[in-house]
Write a protein that holds these residues in place. Structure first.
Motif, mmCIF file in Angstrom:
data_model
loop_
_atom_site.group_PDB
_atom_site.id
_atom_site.type_symbol
_atom_site.label_atom_id
_atom_site.label_comp_id
_atom_site.label_asym_id
_atom_site.label_seq_id
_atom_site.Cartn_x
_atom_site.Cartn_y
_atom_site.Cartn_z
ATOM 1 N N PHE A 68 0.748 -1.247 0.038
ATOM 2 C CA PHE A 68 0.032 0.168 -0.045
ATOM 3 C C PHE A 68 0.838 1.241 0.167
ATOM 4 N N ASP A 69 0.825 2.135 -1.058
ATOM 5 C CA ASP A 69 1.523 3.154 -1.148
ATOM 6 C C ASP A 69 1.011 4.375 -0.381
ATOM 7 N N VAL A 70 1.218 4.866 0.636
ATOM 8 C CA VAL A 70 0.691 5.781 1.699
ATOM 9 C C VAL A 70 1.441 7.147 1.104
ATOM 10 N N LEU A 101 5.382 4.100 3.746
ATOM 11 C CA LEU A 101 5.044 5.706 4.327
ATOM 12 C C LEU A 101 5.901 6.353 3.348
ATOM 13 N N MET A 102 5.302 7.098 2.440
ATOM 14 C CA MET A 102 5.813 8.044 1.565
ATOM 15 C C MET A 102 5.329 9.555 2.296
ATOM 16 N N VAL A 103 5.573 9.759 3.594
ATOM 17 C CA VAL A 103 4.944 11.076 4.029
ATOM 18 C C VAL A 103 5.828 11.649 4.679
ATOM 19 N N ASN A 182 11.878 7.849 -8.761
ATOM 20 C CA ASN A 182 11.451 8.876 -7.672
ATOM 21 C C ASN A 182 9.887 8.597 -7.210
ATOM 22 N N PRO A 183 9.965 8.446 -6.035
ATOM 23 C CA PRO A 183 8.645 8.237 -5.421
ATOM 24 C C PRO A 183 7.568 9.048 -5.816
ATOM 25 N N GLY A 184 6.258 8.675 -5.856
ATOM 26 C CA GLY A 184 4.954 9.366 -6.154
ATOM 27 C C GLY A 184 4.020 9.074 -7.166
ATOM 28 N N PHE A 185 4.648 8.221 -8.106
ATOM 29 C CA PHE A 185 3.763 7.818 -9.225
ATOM 30 C C PHE A 185 4.147 6.642 -9.804
ATOM 31 N N GLY A 186 3.190 5.761 -10.204
ATOM 32 C CA GLY A 186 3.353 4.580 -11.039
ATOM 33 C C GLY A 186 3.755 4.760 -12.575
ATOM 34 N N GLY A 187 4.286 3.712 -12.986
ATOM 35 C CA GLY A 187 4.422 3.826 -14.612
ATOM 36 C C GLY A 187 5.639 4.552 -14.930
ATOM 37 N N GLN A 188 6.499 4.832 -14.015
ATOM 38 C CA GLN A 188 7.947 5.673 -14.435
ATOM 39 C C GLN A 188 8.830 4.648 -15.036
ATOM 40 N N VAL A 216 13.070 -4.022 -4.444
ATOM 41 C CA VAL A 216 12.928 -2.983 -5.367
ATOM 42 C C VAL A 216 11.723 -2.362 -5.826
ATOM 43 N N ASP A 217 11.405 -1.236 -5.951
ATOM 44 C CA ASP A 217 10.260 -0.590 -6.327
ATOM 45 C C ASP A 217 10.288 0.585 -7.232
ATOM 46 N N GLY A 218 9.570 0.306 -8.395
ATOM 47 C CA GLY A 218 9.450 1.419 -9.421
ATOM 48 C C GLY A 218 9.998 0.900 -10.804
ATOM 49 N N GLY A 219 9.299 0.823 -11.810
ATOM 50 C CA GLY A 219 9.454 0.402 -13.047
ATOM 51 C C GLY A 219 9.937 -0.982 -13.365
ATOM 52 N N ILE A 220 9.360 -1.664 -12.349
ATOM 53 C CA ILE A 220 9.818 -3.269 -12.339
ATOM 54 C C ILE A 220 8.945 -4.155 -13.344
ATOM 55 N N ALA A 240 5.717 -4.419 -8.021
ATOM 56 C CA ALA A 240 5.454 -4.223 -9.555
ATOM 57 C C ALA A 240 4.037 -3.687 -9.327
ATOM 58 N N GLY A 241 3.836 -2.462 -9.738
ATOM 59 C CA GLY A 241 2.500 -1.940 -10.171
ATOM 60 C C GLY A 241 2.050 -2.132 -11.517
ATOM 61 N N SER A 242 2.261 -0.982 -12.150
ATOM 62 C CA SER A 242 1.928 -1.137 -13.678
ATOM 63 C C SER A 242 2.346 -2.592 -14.287
ATOM 64 N N GLY A 243 3.545 -2.720 -13.948
ATOM 65 C CA GLY A 243 4.233 -3.877 -14.675
ATOM 66 C C GLY A 243 3.248 -5.180 -14.366
HETATM 67 O O1 LIG Z 1 5.944 3.559 -5.035
HETATM 68 C C1 LIG Z 1 6.007 3.902 -6.248
HETATM 69 C C2 LIG Z 1 5.912 5.311 -6.775
HETATM 70 O O2 LIG Z 1 6.186 6.104 -5.337
HETATM 71 C C3 LIG Z 1 5.704 3.309 -7.317
HETATM 72 O O3 LIG Z 1 7.051 2.666 -7.953
HETATM 73 C C4 LIG Z 1 4.867 2.022 -7.381
HETATM 74 O O4 LIG Z 1 4.810 1.366 -6.148
HETATM 75 C C5 LIG Z 1 4.806 1.010 -8.566
HETATM 76 O O5 LIG Z 1 4.821 1.663 -9.797
HETATM 77 P P1 LIG Z 1 5.247 0.819 -10.986
HETATM 78 O O6 LIG Z 1 6.417 1.723 -11.351
HETATM 79 O O7 LIG Z 1 5.601 -0.591 -10.952
HETATM 80 O O8 LIG Z 1 4.108 1.202 -11.883
#
Ligand SMILES: O=C(CO)[C@@H](O)[C@H](O)COP(=O)(O)O
Length: 271
Positions: A68-70, A101-103, A182-188, A216-220, A240-243
């Protein structure tokens, strides 16, 4: 006497000169035996209007844990949800939870007990609670308080943050989360320079014989260049979010992500 110049050893998996960079047997000696691969979807791309049902779908797809991305619109530009949303999702799945916790520090200090509580398992098992080193003046105290409250403490580093910032708290955590965006948004897009940071932290963990996973978190994605490269560098937990949500059949996504992670670890896909 004219010294003979030697070519640098080929830094590839096929290298058999025993060089400490890439020879498989030497790699295991330096970076330890691979740890179990875990696929952990972020709910960021989910439908927040039916988040509970999406959590159930992630369980059915064979995921290991749900993240859960807070976000509070302060530490990161985006804004998501608070502890009650996580609490409501508990009734839809028995999967372990993980709360990132991205707070701001004020929110971290004020709400850590609530987030630790709602992240617990269906029978009160410790849930993974991730604080950012950049948001904790007293990181040692924050991680200790998560453990004291029955949580599983984890620390996250943004891409610019040197690994040395968490070197002195490795004994307090069960996971280290290396942000690969860089935290904040998915799909990077994945930031490939993070693999050196993963490798460095992994060597500390192995040298000190600690029982700590690297996330690891982000663009996976299910590619050699992202999950494969992170696995080869020593990560074993993959957010993995969008992935993952990109798959119509998320069970297939979990299978493909797992197979590429194991390939990166030098293991057969079905190991
Ligand atoms: O945590 C973040 C951004 O803060 C994202 O990295 C998501 O958690 C996953 O996003 P994708 O890059 O997998 O779409």
């Amino acid at each position: 006497f004219k010294p003979t110049t030697f070519a640098a050893p080929r830094h590839s998996r096929s290298c058999c000169s025993g060089c400490p960079i890439c020879c498989p047997t030497t790699l295991a000696a330096v970076y330890g035996e691979p740890r179990p691969v875990q696929i952990i979807p972020s709910v960021l791309p989910a439908d927040f209007g039916k988040l509970g049902a999406d959590c159930k779908a992630l369980e059915d797809a064979g995921c290991d844990r749900i993240q859960f991305d807070v976000m509070d619109g302060n530490f990161v530009p985006n804004l998501t949800f608070g502890p009650d949303t996580i609490r409501w999702c508990r009734q839809y799945t028995t999967l372990p939870f993980e709360t990132q916790l991205m707070v701001s520090e004020k929110c971290t200090d004020a709400m850590l007990p609530q987030f630790t509580e709602v992240t617990k398992g269906p029978n009160g098992e410790p849930g993974v609670v991730i604080v950012h080193v950049e948001a904790c003046t007293h990181l040692h105290r924050a991680l200790s308080s998560i453990r004291a409250a029955g949580g599983s403490p984890s620390v996250a580093l943004n891409p610019h943050t040197p690994p040395e910032m968490i070197e002195n708290v490795l004994d307090l955590v069960d996971h280290v989360l290396v942000m690969t965006v860089n935290p904040g948004f998915g799909g990077q897009a994945y930031i490939p320079t993070m693999t050196d940071k993963i490798r460095k932290i992994r060597k500390w963990i192995v040298d000190r014989n600690l029982d700590v996973d690297i996330e690891v978190d982000g663009g996976i994605k299910a590619t050699k260049e992202t999950i494969g490269a992170c696995a080869e560098a020593g990560a074993n937990c993959f957010i993995a979010g969008s992935g993952l949500f990109a798959y119509d059949d998320m069970a297939q996504g979990v299978k493909e992500l797992t197979a590429l992670a194991k390939e990166g670890q030098g293991l057969p896909a079905n190991a």
